[in-house]
Design a protein around this motif. Structure first.
Motif, PDB file in Angstrom:
ATOM      1  N   THR A  81     -28.004  33.409  33.537  1.00  0.00           N
ATOM      2  CA  THR A  81     -26.904  32.843  32.756  1.00  0.00           C
ATOM      3  C   THR A  81     -27.182  33.080  31.280  1.00  0.00           C
ATOM      4  N   SER A  82     -26.239  32.710  30.445  1.00  0.00           N
ATOM      5  CA  SER A  82     -26.408  32.810  28.989  1.00  0.00           C
ATOM      6  C   SER A  82     -26.357  31.421  28.381  1.00  0.00           C
ATOM      7  N   TRP A  83     -27.278  31.149  27.500  1.00  0.00           N
ATOM      8  CA  TRP A  83     -27.258  29.906  26.733  1.00  0.00           C
ATOM      9  C   TRP A  83     -26.704  30.200  25.345  1.00  0.00           C
ATOM     10  N   ARG A  84     -25.935  29.257  24.863  1.00  0.00           N
ATOM     11  CA  ARG A  84     -25.368  29.389  23.516  1.00  0.00           C
ATOM     12  C   ARG A  84     -26.262  28.659  22.522  1.00  0.00           C
ATOM     13  N   VAL A  85     -26.638  29.362  21.455  1.00  0.00           N
ATOM     14  CA  VAL A  85     -27.453  28.775  20.389  1.00  0.00           C
ATOM     15  C   VAL A  85     -26.559  28.613  19.170  1.00  0.00           C
ATOM     16  N   GLU A  86     -26.311  27.384  18.801  1.00  0.00           N
ATOM     17  CA  GLU A  86     -25.377  27.077  17.712  1.00  0.00           C
ATOM     18  C   GLU A  86     -26.146  26.752  16.435  1.00  0.00           C
ATOM     19  N   PHE A  87     -25.703  27.349  15.325  1.00  0.00           N
ATOM     20  CA  PHE A  87     -26.322  27.136  14.017  1.00  0.00           C
ATOM     21  C   PHE A  87     -25.321  26.439  13.102  1.00  0.00           C
ATOM     22  N   ASP A  88     -25.720  25.297  12.585  1.00  0.00           N
ATOM     23  CA  ASP A  88     -24.847  24.470  11.750  1.00  0.00           C
ATOM     24  C   ASP A  88     -25.364  24.521  10.313  1.00  0.00           C
ATOM     25  N   SER A  89     -24.543  25.077   9.398  1.00  0.00           N
ATOM     26  CA  SER A  89     -24.927  25.169   7.985  1.00  0.00           C
ATOM     27  C   SER A  89     -24.001  24.277   7.166  1.00  0.00           C
ATOM     28  N   GLU A  90     -24.116  24.364   5.854  1.00  0.00           N
ATOM     29  CA  GLU A  90     -23.279  23.533   4.991  1.00  0.00           C
ATOM     30  C   GLU A  90     -21.801  23.840   5.186  1.00  0.00           C
ATOM     31  N   HIS A  91     -21.450  25.132   5.333  1.00  0.00           N
ATOM     32  CA  HIS A  91     -20.040  25.519   5.362  1.00  0.00           C
ATOM     33  C   HIS A  91     -19.557  26.045   6.703  1.00  0.00           C
ATOM     34  N   ALA A  92     -20.468  26.293   7.631  1.00  0.00           N
ATOM     35  CA  ALA A  92     -20.060  27.010   8.839  1.00  0.00           C
ATOM     36  C   ALA A  92     -20.822  26.528  10.066  1.00  0.00           C
ATOM     37  N   ILE A  93     -20.251  26.815  11.222  1.00  0.00           N
ATOM     38  CA  ILE A  93     -20.919  26.662  12.511  1.00  0.00           C
ATOM     39  C   ILE A  93     -20.704  27.958  13.279  1.00  0.00           C
ATOM     40  N   VAL A  94     -21.797  28.661  13.590  1.00  0.00           N
ATOM     41  CA  VAL A  94     -21.714  29.949  14.280  1.00  0.00           C
ATOM     42  C   VAL A  94     -22.661  29.919  15.473  1.00  0.00           C
ATOM     43  N   SER A  95     -22.441  30.810  16.429  1.00  0.00           N
ATOM     44  CA  SER A  95     -23.221  30.790  17.661  1.00  0.00           C
ATOM     45  C   SER A  95     -23.668  32.191  18.051  1.00  0.00           C
ATOM     46  N   SER A  96     -24.875  32.240  18.625  1.00  0.00           N
ATOM     47  CA  SER A  96     -25.354  33.442  19.298  1.00  0.00           C
ATOM     48  C   SER A  96     -25.587  33.096  20.763  1.00  0.00           C
ATOM     49  N   TYR A  97     -25.853  34.108  21.580  1.00  0.00           N
ATOM     50  CA  TYR A  97     -26.039  33.881  23.007  1.00  0.00           C
ATOM     51  C   TYR A  97     -27.339  34.531  23.456  1.00  0.00           C
ATOM     52  N   VAL A  98     -28.052  33.820  24.337  1.00  0.00           N
ATOM     53  CA  VAL A  98     -29.334  34.283  24.845  1.00  0.00           C
ATOM     54  C   VAL A  98     -29.215  34.471  26.352  1.00  0.00           C
ATOM     55  N   ALA A  99     -29.509  35.680  26.838  1.00  0.00           N
ATOM     56  CA  ALA A  99     -29.507  35.965  28.275  1.00  0.00           C
ATOM     57  C   ALA A  99     -30.808  35.457  28.878  1.00  0.00           C
ATOM     58  N   MET A 100     -30.720  34.541  29.838  1.00  0.00           N
ATOM     59  CA  MET A 100     -31.906  33.874  30.353  1.00  0.00           C
ATOM     60  C   MET A 100     -32.674  34.719  31.365  1.00  0.00           C
ATOM     61  N   GLY A 101     -32.018  35.637  32.069  1.00  0.00           N
ATOM     62  CA  GLY A 101     -32.717  36.446  33.068  1.00  0.00           C
ATOM     63  C   GLY A 101     -33.170  35.601  34.245  1.00  0.00           C
ATOM     64  N   ASP A 102     -34.095  36.134  35.038  1.00  0.00           N
ATOM     65  CA  ASP A 102     -34.673  35.381  36.152  1.00  0.00           C
ATOM     66  C   ASP A 102     -35.725  34.423  35.608  1.00  0.00           C
ATOM     67  N   MET A 103     -35.620  33.159  35.959  1.00  0.00           N
ATOM     68  CA  MET A 103     -36.500  32.133  35.420  1.00  0.00           C
ATOM     69  C   MET A 103     -37.421  31.610  36.520  1.00  0.00           C
TER      70      MET A 103
END
Length: 589
Positions: free
Chosen positions: A352-374
């Motif tokens: 699955t993919s996890w969403r990593v959210e970054f919260d700054s003074e003016h913005a909220i943006v997200s990247s995604y991390v592919a988890m692979g086999d865990m």
């Protein structure tokens, strides 16, 4: 100064007159001009901080230690009330420590003196309140070694002539001295936090209030807790000694404890304890540290590069279903750990993919991390970047062509939704085409037989939704481009760039050829591309353009428009194209 916990030892307190600040109303009949110096000389045995030696018998004073002093005159009035005296220096033989204070001159006569150590949290008449913190450092801390003068001292007013006060300072707290024996740290590594939970109702830490004028009276307690923690940046291991101060009182029941290292904690150890924590006494404990609690480290996420244009403040990690897995303040290492502890089946997160959210003074943006086999009970390492405020490399676009349209067709300039061709929601365009995973093109057409007809294309991006509501900031935009054409080579593409706040589909234009090449529609125009070479393709997009949008909000979209230009009265037709890729937007404030 040496204090016996088992028998009375008289303490000679020599007082020499020192400097004064007003403690007495100048209209009082007892008021005198300030004198220059007052010092209390307290016998001492060492030059380290105030502490209880392992024998529980010795008090050592350190420079900066502070006593609170009360002085009551024969009329029952207090001319000193919790006045601070600070340890300043030793006598030449180091047998006395001198505590100095600035006070108002005292009228002649006999006074009763009371003392407490250290300075209290608050003073209400002769009542003093001290706090024993729930989180302590583990080193011996004199601020918790609370002492009261056992009996009041009766002596003359402080003056330039030395005065002696006879009293005994008694320890009021209980100290627990924890030793970790060699070979008994089963946690198998340094730990930085020790948490001890006493039976409910024990009240081992909190606020304690004494009456210095009646030191034998039972103190009162408030804001109590049965949990005490020790935290240390240096950490502890086998051989370490850990000091914990607790309030005097009874403990009867199960006591549990665990430790935490940099990111893992131990199992909980529990034992039964029935004990009276007697004031002024020390309880030595040899403490074996439990083994690491079974855990599964779901992910160690390292942030490598920040493309946003400003620093982020908070990181949040969400699973594929939108469940919040962890929220973390930004740290200098850029490493954020999602831990699962105990028995845990991680198969639910496989591939699955996890969403990593970054919260700054003016913005909220997200990247995604592919988890692979865990794998259970295994650490998994992932890397990600703080994304751009907006980014498009057309890696998801499909092959399609809707821009090669001949003739003066009335609907050839109509806009359509580009999500049908693999782009994210919000992309719209007229007369566009795509190259799977590579780039996008958009075009215009010129037809001339008996007269000119023109069909103009355009593309518009999704809005800058990464910006927070109510925010208006400058943003920098950059992209790669190249130009191409087919048909009559007398017609050249002319491309404008800018932005718009118009939502939804935005049509291109169609109509007669116009020499007014900069008459663009529905765009906040910022410039025209310098197209000098017509050699572009999806595999050849070498040219670069950047610009700034001022006061950009989360409703603003990026826009490009294209039209063909030509010269002279000639017959011909053809299509003109622009190829675009690698669109990047960053905050530029």
């Amino acid at each position: 100064m040496k204090i016996s916990l088992s028998k009375l030892l008289l303490m000679a307190v020599a007082v020499v007159a020192v400097a004064c600040s007003s403690e007495v109303d100048s209209d009082s009949p007892n008021f005198k001009e300030p004198i220059e110096k007052v010092s209390i000389a307290v016998p001492t045995v060492a030059d380290s901080r105030t502490t209880i030696d392992p024998d529980g018998m010795t008090t050592r004073w350190a420079t900066g230690d502070k006593l609170a002093v009360w002085a009551k005159n024969s009329a029952g009035d207090y001319v000193l009330s919790g006045t601070q005296f600070m340890m300043h220096h030793y006598s030449e033989e180091f047998d006395y420590a001198f505590f100095d204070a600035n006070i108002a001159a005292m009228a002649e006569g006999e006074y009763t003196y009371y003392l407490s150590y250290p300075m209290p949290k608050s003073v209400n008449g002769t009542e003093v309140t001290y706090s024993v913190a729930q989180t302590q450092s583990g080193v011996y801390d004199g601020k918790y070694d609370i002492m009261l003068a056992e009996v009041p001292a009766v002596a003359e007013a402080l003056s330039s002539t030395a005065t002696t006060l006879n009293t005994v300072m008694r320890h009021q707290m209980h100290a627990v001295k924890i030793t970790i024996p060699e070979g008994r740290n089963l946690y198998d590594g340094r730990f930085y936090r020790l948490e001890i939970t006493f039976p409910e109702g024990s009240g081992v830490v909190g606020d304690i209030t004494f009456d210095v004028a009646n030191p034998e009276a039972k103190p009162t307690y408030s804001n109590l807790s049965n949990v005490v923690a020790v935290e240390s940046a240096e950490g502890f291991d086998a051989g370490s000694e850990i000091w914990v101060f607790v309030l005097p009182g009874s403990v009867d029941g199960d006591v549990s404890y665990r430790v935490r290292g940099e990111r893992r904690h131990s199992n909980v150890a529990t034992y039964s304890l029935s004990k009276e924590f007697v004031k002024g006494h020390i309880t030595p404990i040899n403490m074996a540290i439990p083994t690491i609690y079974p855990y599964y480290s779901a992910a160690i996420i390292t942030v490598e590069q920040n493309n946003l244009g400003e620093e982020y403040n908070t990181v949040r990690v969400y699973d594929a279903n939108g469940g919040l897995l962890g929220e973390y303040p930004r740290n200098d290492k850029g490493v954020y750990i999602v831990d699962y502890e105990g028995e845990f089946d991680c198969d639910q997160y496989d591939n699955t993919s996890w969403r990593v959210e970054f919260d700054s003074e003016h913005a909220i943006v997200s990247s995604y991390v592919a988890m692979g086999d865990m794998t259970d009970y295994t650490s998994h390492n992932y890397t990600t970047d703080v994304p751009y405020l907006f980014f498009e490399d057309f890696s998801t676009i499909t092959d399609y062509s809707r821009d090669v349209v001949t003739g003066a067709q009335g609907t050839a300039h109509d806009a359509y939704d580009l999500t049908a061709y693999g782009l994210r929601s919000g992309w719209t365009g007229a007369r566009t085409g795509g190259y799977a995973g590579k780039a996008m093109r958009f075009g215009s057409r010129v037809d001339r037989v008996w007269g000119y007809t023109h069909t103009y294309g355009r593309i518009d991006s999704p809005a800058m939704t990464g910006l927070k509501d109510g925010v208006a900031v400058n943003v920098s935009v950059s992209f790669n481009y190249s130009a191409g054409r087919d048909g009559d080579d007398k017609y050249t593409p002319r491309v404008a760039y800018g932005s718009t706040t118009t939502a939804g589909l935005i049509n291109g234009t169609s109509g007669s050829f116009s020499s007014d090449a900069d008459s663009w529609t529905d765009i906040d125009y910022l410039g025209v591309l310098a197209i000098t070479t017509i050699d572009g393709s999806a595999d050849n997009i070498p040219y670069f353009q950047s610009y700034t949008i001022t006061d950009c909000t989360n409703a603003r979209r990026l826009s490009w428009q294209i039209r063909g230009t030509g010269e002279g009265d000639f017959i011909g037709n053809g299509n003109q194209y622009m190829f675009i890729d690698n669109i990047k937007v960053q905050i530029a404030n």
